[in-house]
Design a protein around this motif. Structure first.
Motif, PDB file in Angstrom:
ATOM      1  N   SER A   1      38.159 -28.495 -53.945  1.00 19.91           N
ATOM      2  CA  SER A   1      37.120 -28.968 -53.033  1.00 19.91           C
ATOM      3  C   SER A   1      35.769 -29.000 -53.736  1.00 19.91           C
ATOM      4  O   SER A   1      35.530 -28.234 -54.676  1.00 19.91           O
TER       5      SER A   1
ATOM      6  N   LEU B   1      39.611 -30.450 -43.354  1.00 18.13           N
ATOM      7  CA  LEU B   1      40.660 -30.788 -44.312  1.00 18.13           C
ATOM      8  C   LEU B   1      41.294 -29.524 -44.898  1.00 18.13           C
ATOM      9  O   LEU B   1      42.519 -29.374 -44.915  1.00 18.13           O
ATOM     10  N   VAL B   2      40.463 -28.622 -45.381  1.00 22.69           N
ATOM     11  CA  VAL B   2      40.985 -27.409 -46.024  1.00 22.69           C
ATOM     12  C   VAL B   2      41.816 -26.593 -45.029  1.00 22.69           C
ATOM     13  O   VAL B   2      42.931 -26.158 -45.333  1.00 22.69           O
TER      14      VAL B   2
ATOM     15  N   LYS C   1      34.966 -31.308 -44.552  1.00 19.28           N
ATOM     16  CA  LYS C   1      35.538 -30.519 -45.647  1.00 19.28           C
ATOM     17  C   LYS C   1      36.343 -29.349 -45.074  1.00 19.28           C
ATOM     18  O   LYS C   1      37.473 -29.082 -45.491  1.00 19.28           O
TER      19      LYS C   1
ATOM     20  N   SER D   1      31.681 -28.512 -53.101  1.00 16.90           N
ATOM     21  CA  SER D   1      30.715 -27.994 -52.130  1.00 16.90           C
ATOM     22  C   SER D   1      29.438 -27.578 -52.846  1.00 16.90           C
ATOM     23  O   SER D   1      29.424 -26.579 -53.573  1.00 16.90           O
TER      24      SER D   1
ATOM     25  N   PHE E   1      34.990 -35.162 -49.426  1.00 17.58           N
ATOM     26  CA  PHE E   1      34.230 -35.702 -48.300  1.00 17.58           C
ATOM     27  C   PHE E   1      32.745 -35.415 -48.462  1.00 17.58           C
ATOM     28  O   PHE E   1      32.326 -34.616 -49.305  1.00 17.58           O
TER      29      PHE E   1
ATOM     30  N   ILE F   1      45.791 -31.718 -53.491  1.00 19.99           N
ATOM     31  CA  ILE F   1      44.858 -32.364 -52.573  1.00 19.99           C
ATOM     32  C   ILE F   1      43.435 -32.164 -53.091  1.00 19.99           C
ATOM     33  O   ILE F   1      42.995 -31.027 -53.290  1.00 19.99           O
ATOM     34  N   CYS F   2      42.738 -33.259 -53.283  1.00 19.85           N
ATOM     35  CA  CYS F   2      41.343 -33.188 -53.705  1.00 19.85           C
ATOM     36  C   CYS F   2      40.460 -33.490 -52.501  1.00 19.85           C
ATOM     37  O   CYS F   2      40.566 -34.563 -51.910  1.00 19.85           O
ATOM     38  N   GLU F   3      39.628 -32.545 -52.144  1.00 18.52           N
ATOM     39  CA  GLU F   3      38.694 -32.729 -51.016  1.00 18.52           C
ATOM     40  C   GLU F   3      37.402 -33.298 -51.579  1.00 18.52           C
ATOM     41  O   GLU F   3      36.750 -32.650 -52.410  1.00 18.52           O
TER      42      GLU F   3
ATOM     43  N   ILE G   1      44.361 -27.107 -53.228  1.00 19.84           N
ATOM     44  CA  ILE G   1      43.204 -27.914 -52.837  1.00 19.84           C
ATOM     45  C   ILE G   1      42.058 -27.641 -53.813  1.00 19.84           C
ATOM     46  O   ILE G   1      41.758 -26.486 -54.123  1.00 19.84           O
TER      47      ILE G   1
ATOM     48  N   CYS H   1      40.808 -37.341 -51.138  1.00 21.09           N
ATOM     49  CA  CYS H   1      40.399 -37.511 -49.740  1.00 21.09           C
ATOM     50  C   CYS H   1      38.898 -37.776 -49.689  1.00 21.09           C
ATOM     51  O   CYS H   1      38.099 -36.862 -49.867  1.00 21.09           O
TER      52      CYS H   1
END
Lengths: 211, 63
Positions: A147, A132-133, A129, A149, A123, A119-121, A145, A32
């Protein structure tokens, strides 16, 4: 001369082991955002032989992206989903690429991400972020997920880690450095974070959920 | 006593009030209460009780 699908698969299976490669080749991952993090993650996953990559981004390639995102100068102006589909096909011609040129939000996430295992975050904005999460877990509590950050500036690469912060949520990054602080984003440090994310995704596909 | 990100805290109130007290921006977090995600729309109505365990994840920008 492009190698055949069987040749590509055999080359991967020989290096990764047949059992593991079967798992990787049958995995479906949604990336994503295919900017600094996502473009590097998509390439790492395609090289590992992930069977299907769902790449999602609404944006076009901009000249300011070339410092860290995996696009070419002649691709400036193209939609990232089009440019990345082309780049991924050149690397991994048999990876199924599912591009969606759309901005993900609370309303379309349930429909667009329902078929993706992981799901790979990836953004840019902190708010996106979080949306989405939250939306993924509110709709699909069984999904994983990964992510990103905290990877801005030129702090030590060693401050970037992978943490399992919830049962199915992994956060890669330093958790602190914010692009809004004006320190910029460098390919080197963004790639460290993207490496953490893609590595954790492959570990989950392999069945190892520890960081 | 509740536990937030592994640290003990004396608090009673809602998730929204807890985020305020701890100075989190509610638009940049995900909150787990006893291993279940708290829907964003429920922050104001979800009461935190003695013994609850929360994880608050804060996101920063860049990617």
């Amino acid at each position: 001369m492009i190698p055949s699908e069987k040749e590509v698969y055999n080359a991967l299976a020989e290096r990764h082991g047949e059992d593991l490669q079967k798992k990787i080749s049958s995995a479906t991952v949604a990336v994503c955002g295919i900017g600094g993090l996502g473009s590097n993650i998509a390439i790492a996953l395609a090289r590992a032989g992930v069977g299907q990559l769902h790449i999602i981004d609404f944006d076009r390639v901009d000249i300011s992206n070339l410092n860290r995102q995996q696009y070419f100068a002649e691709q400036v102006g193209l939609y990232k989903t089009d440019a990345m589909t082309e780049n991924l096909h050149r690397i991994a011609p048999y990876c199924r690429i599912v591009p969606d040129c759309v901005r993900l939000d609370e309303n379309n996430i349930p429909e667009l991400l329902r078929n993706d295992d992981i799901i790979c975050e990836a953004f840019d904005s902190a708010e996106a972020k979080a949306v989405l999460v939250n939306s993924v877990f509110e709709n699909f509590p069984e999904k994983y997920i990964i992510s990103g950050s905290g990877m801005a500036g030129l702090d030590s690469a060693n401050t970037i880690t992978t943490r399992r912060v919830m049962k199915r949520l992994y956060i890669c990054g330093d958790g602190q450095t914010d692009v809004d602080d004006g320190t910029g984003l460098f390919s080197s440090r963004v790639m460290v974070c993207a490496g953490h994310q893609s590595n954790m995704i492959l570990r989950i596909i392999a069945g190892d959920f520890n960081v | 006593m509740i536990t937030v990100n592994g640290e003990k805290l004396d608090f009673t109130g809602t998730v929204a009030e807890l985020l305020d007290v701890l100075e989190y921006n509610g638009k940049r977090v995900a909150v787990e209460l006893n291993e279940n995600i708290v829907p964003k729309a429920d922050y104001g109505s979800t009461e935190v009780s003695d013994g609850d365990k929360l994880e608050i994840v804060r996101f920063v920008g860049g990617g």
